[in-house]
Design an enzyme around this catalytic site. Structure first.
Site, PDB file in Angstrom:
ATOM      1  N   TRP A  82      37.783  45.467  49.031  1.00 16.81           N
ATOM      2  CA  TRP A  82      36.928  44.661  49.906  1.00 16.81           C
ATOM      3  C   TRP A  82      36.964  45.151  51.358  1.00 16.81           C
ATOM      4  CZ3 TRP A  82      35.371  43.779  45.653  1.00 16.81           C
ATOM      5  CH2 TRP A  82      35.636  42.720  44.789  1.00 16.81           C
ATOM      6  N   ASN A 135      29.818  42.147  45.936  1.00 15.93           N
ATOM      7  CA  ASN A 135      30.559  42.022  44.691  1.00 15.93           C
ATOM      8  C   ASN A 135      29.852  41.021  43.790  1.00 15.93           C
ATOM      9  OD1 ASN A 135      32.746  42.057  42.757  1.00 15.93           O
ATOM     10  ND2 ASN A 135      33.356  40.064  43.603  1.00 15.93           N
ATOM     11  N   GLU A 136      29.245  41.534  42.716  1.00 15.92           N
ATOM     12  CA  GLU A 136      28.616  40.748  41.661  1.00 15.92           C
ATOM     13  C   GLU A 136      27.548  39.774  42.165  1.00 15.92           C
ATOM     14  OE1 GLU A 136      32.177  40.968  38.344  1.00 15.92           O
ATOM     15  OE2 GLU A 136      31.688  39.003  39.213  1.00 15.92           O
ATOM     16  N   TYR A 144      33.739  41.716  31.208  1.00 15.17           N
ATOM     17  CA  TYR A 144      34.890  40.863  30.927  1.00 15.17           C
ATOM     18  C   TYR A 144      34.640  40.163  29.601  1.00 15.17           C
ATOM     19  CZ  TYR A 144      36.599  41.860  35.563  1.00 15.17           C
ATOM     20  OH  TYR A 144      37.074  42.515  36.673  1.00 15.17           O
ATOM     21  N   GLU A 164      34.229  47.472  36.808  1.00 12.66           N
ATOM     22  CA  GLU A 164      35.268  46.471  36.566  1.00 12.66           C
ATOM     23  C   GLU A 164      35.403  46.248  35.074  1.00 12.66           C
ATOM     24  OE1 GLU A 164      35.379  42.675  38.468  1.00 12.66           O
ATOM     25  OE2 GLU A 164      34.529  43.406  40.357  1.00 12.66           O
ATOM     26  N   TRP A 166      40.323  46.834  36.434  1.00 18.66           N
ATOM     27  CA  TRP A 166      40.711  45.693  37.267  1.00 18.66           C
ATOM     28  C   TRP A 166      42.037  45.178  36.741  1.00 18.66           C
ATOM     29  CZ3 TRP A 166      38.020  43.429  41.385  1.00 18.66           C
ATOM     30  CH2 TRP A 166      38.580  42.246  41.889  1.00 18.66           C
TER      31      TRP A 166
END
Length: 410
Positions: A90, A206-207, A284, A324, A366
């Site tokens: 970040w 981010n996303e 995920y 990720e 991740w």
């Protein structure tokens, strides 16, 4: 299915620590040049660039305290020993505890110097960085903090965090943050971030997600505007969006590959924007397919990677990165063998697609953390020195991708 016996784990432990002791890159010994794209491939100094990498979102936050910076160095040293060459982290912390941006345009120099240290340390160990500008989620501020700042300033018609994508005041706040980061002069090296080849790429968010418009059109228009802005102040670095890979309305037949829902983004239309240099996906399966067994989750993962690899090759004609992925230790029935098996399967997919003509540039697990950071363990945390079997798998993938890049070049 126990792939790793105690003897195998001992072998990996010995191998990893030998590498750590003998082969970690010497500080300052890093290849120059900016990572670029050539069609659907990454290149570095005109040679193919394939990588294995990792996420460590916490680096700047921890490095803002000089007494804690050894944790950053530890992770970079261990990552370098495992031949990991790209790290995503970040470049934001908006409001709240240890904020980089305290309020719009107001920054904590101490935290910025933490990011200076992260970039400098990454350079020492030959690791390139992908730096993200803002979070979709409330962690570290995110879109919600930008909306609250505007409300606090008396700006009318701020109804939700989705106004981040459309309201001119919020967009100006964000552009100012981009400019501040990109033009930042590193207090350690004296080099502007936009001139530093240690940075591989910028990431818009981010996303990104948007509840106000599930078609993906609102986010798409925002990406076009912000990508154009980033390129107007920095044409040396690559730029990516930070997307998870959800398909939208531009090719509705591809929604079958989504995990049963949409998030307001369109993988195809947004990555066709010419200022976006490469595509990203996240995965995920333990969250998206919660309750399904490992075989079902792995089957989804293979379809997810395959579909996006085909799209990147034939439609986008840009490199693809699995930015990720992981397997959570907090899931019922988790065991180390299952994680190692899962990671091995994902890595095998990444390697095979990279081998079959490119476009697949690499992956970022991740996430890596240092020892003594259990307080931020989200279930996906990996301490390489304490997980020898996993470290061996990661190191093996790094070696495979680097070797493949050399083979492609010959």
């Amino acid at each position: 299915m126990a792939y790793f016996t105690r003897m195998t784990s001992s072998f990996f432990a010995l191998l990893f620590f030998l590498v750590l002791a003998c082969e970690a890159r010497v500080p300052g010994k890093t290849s120059g040049g900016f990572v670029r794209t050539n069609g659907a491939h990454f290149v570095l100094n005109r040679s193919p660039f394939l990588f294995n990498g990792f996420n460590s979102y916490w680096l700047m936050h921890v490095a803002s305290d000089p007494s804690e910076r050894y944790k950053v160095s530890e992770v970079f040293q261990e990552a370098s020993a495992a031949r990991l060459s790209v790290c995503r982290t970040w470049a934001f912390s908006d409001g709240g505890d240890t904020a980089l941006q305290i309020s719009p345009g107001v920054y904590d120099e101490r935290v910025f110097q933490g990011l200076d240290f992260v970039i400098t340390e990454a350079r020492k160990y030959g690791i390139r960085l992908i730096l993200s500008f803002v979070n979709n989620y409330n962690d570290f501020g995110g879109r919600a903090q930008y909306a609250q700042w505007a409300r606090n300033a008396g700006v009318l018609q701020i109804n939700s965090e989705d106004d981040f994508y459309t309201h001119p005041v919020l967009k100006d706040y964000y552009k100012n943050h981009i400019r501040k980061v990109v033009t930042r002069l590193n207090t350690i090296t004296g080099m502007a971030y936009r001139d530093d080849s240690t940075i591989m790429a910028w990431e818009l968010m981010n996303e990104p997600r948007c509840k106000a418009d599930y078609s993906g059109k609102i986010v798409n228009a925002w990406i076009q505007e912000m990508a154009t802005f980033v390129k107007s102040i920095d044409r040396k670095h690559l730029l990516e969006i930070g997307m998870e890979g959800f398909y939208g309305d531009s090719m509705p037949e591809k929604k079958q590959f989504n995990p049963g829902y949409q998030v307001g983004t369109d993988f195809i239309s947004s990555h066709l924007i010419k200022e976006i240099d490469f595509a990203t996906i996240h995965a995920y399966t333990d969250q998206w397919l919660s309750g399904q067994n490992d075989n079902a989750q792995m089957a989804f993962m293979q379809r997810w990677i395959t579909s996006h690899w085909q799209d990147s090759s034939t439609i986008l004609k840009k490199p693809l990165v699995l930015a990720e992925f992981g397997k959570s230790s907090k899931d019922p029935g988790f065991n180390l063998n299952a994680r190692d098996t899962y990671m091995s399967s994902v890595y095998r997919n990444i390697y095979n697609y990279a081998k079959s003509g490119g476009t697949m540039g690499g992956s970022l697990v991740w996430q890596l953390v240092a020892q003594g950071m259990e307080n931020i363990d989200d279930g996906y945390s990996i301490i390489l020195a304490q997980n020898p079997s996993t470290a061996g798998i990661i190191s093996g993938q790094s070696h495979a991708m680097t070797t493949l890049a050399h083979l492609v070049n010959n």
